[in-house]
Scaffold this motif. Sequence first.
Motif, short mmCIF file in Angstrom:
data_model
loop_
_atom_site.label_atom_id
_atom_site.label_comp_id
_atom_site.label_asym_id
_atom_site.label_seq_id
_atom_site.Cartn_x
_atom_site.Cartn_y
_atom_site.Cartn_z
N THR A 86 5.93 0.28 8.70
CA THR A 86 4.63 -0.01 8.09
C THR A 86 4.83 -0.72 6.77
N PHE A 87 3.80 -1.45 6.35
CA PHE A 87 3.89 -2.14 5.06
C PHE A 87 2.51 -2.19 4.40
N ILE A 88 2.55 -2.26 3.10
CA ILE A 88 1.36 -2.46 2.27
C ILE A 88 1.72 -3.55 1.27
N ILE A 89 0.83 -4.52 1.14
CA ILE A 89 0.99 -5.57 0.13
C ILE A 89 -0.22 -5.45 -0.79
N ASP A 90 0.04 -5.15 -2.05
CA ASP A 90 -1.02 -4.94 -3.05
C ASP A 90 -1.24 -6.24 -3.80
N LEU A 91 -2.34 -6.90 -3.50
CA LEU A 91 -2.66 -8.20 -4.10
C LEU A 91 -3.87 -8.09 -5.04
N GLY A 92 -3.86 -7.05 -5.85
CA GLY A 92 -4.98 -6.86 -6.78
C GLY A 92 -6.18 -6.29 -6.05
N PRO A 93 -7.25 -7.05 -5.94
CA PRO A 93 -8.42 -6.52 -5.24
C PRO A 93 -8.23 -6.49 -3.72
N ILE A 94 -7.23 -7.21 -3.22
CA ILE A 94 -7.00 -7.31 -1.78
C ILE A 94 -5.78 -6.47 -1.40
N CYS A 95 -5.95 -5.66 -0.37
CA CYS A 95 -4.85 -4.88 0.19
C CYS A 95 -4.59 -5.39 1.61
N VAL A 96 -3.34 -5.71 1.89
CA VAL A 96 -2.95 -6.10 3.24
C VAL A 96 -2.06 -4.98 3.76
N VAL A 97 -2.49 -4.33 4.83
CA VAL A 97 -1.73 -3.22 5.40
C VAL A 97 -1.43 -3.55 6.85
N GLY A 98 -0.24 -3.13 7.30
CA GLY A 98 0.10 -3.44 8.67
C GLY A 98 1.29 -2.67 9.16
N ALA A 99 1.68 -2.98 10.40
CA ALA A 99 2.79 -2.31 11.04
C ALA A 99 3.48 -3.25 12.02
#
Length: 131
Positions: A88-101
């Motif tokens: 799994t991964f989370i990318i924290d781009l400020g107001p935008i969160c990209v989460v995936g697997a």
Amino acid sequence: MGASPYVEPGAGDGAPHYRENHAFQSTAGLSPDDRAKGAAEVKKAEAGLAGIAEGRKTTESQLHEALAGLGYGPETISTGTFGPHRNTFIIDLGPICVVGALDGMVNGLVKAEAHGRYLEGTGCVKPAGGH
């Protein structure tokens, strides 16, 4: 026979108090521009990770390295594992969160989504529990 008074229409599986019990998982809304940026980041991540998702061999460090190779700063990336072949991964781009697997057992499946930060104050990390 009428609808059951214990079914909450439009709420998950219809269980009573579903929305109330899951409110801790609410996310902030995204502006139209941020929604578009989030959709572009989802496509970028899914396409960029497709090559490493196949088989059971992807490690967290390989996943982190691949995301960094796509231009994400190391401080924005969180990774984890779920079972022997899922990362799994989370990318924290400020107001935008990209989460995936990534699922190595399902033909290298990579799935991601974008959403706003969690209202509970946990940023892009899903809160562990509510009331």
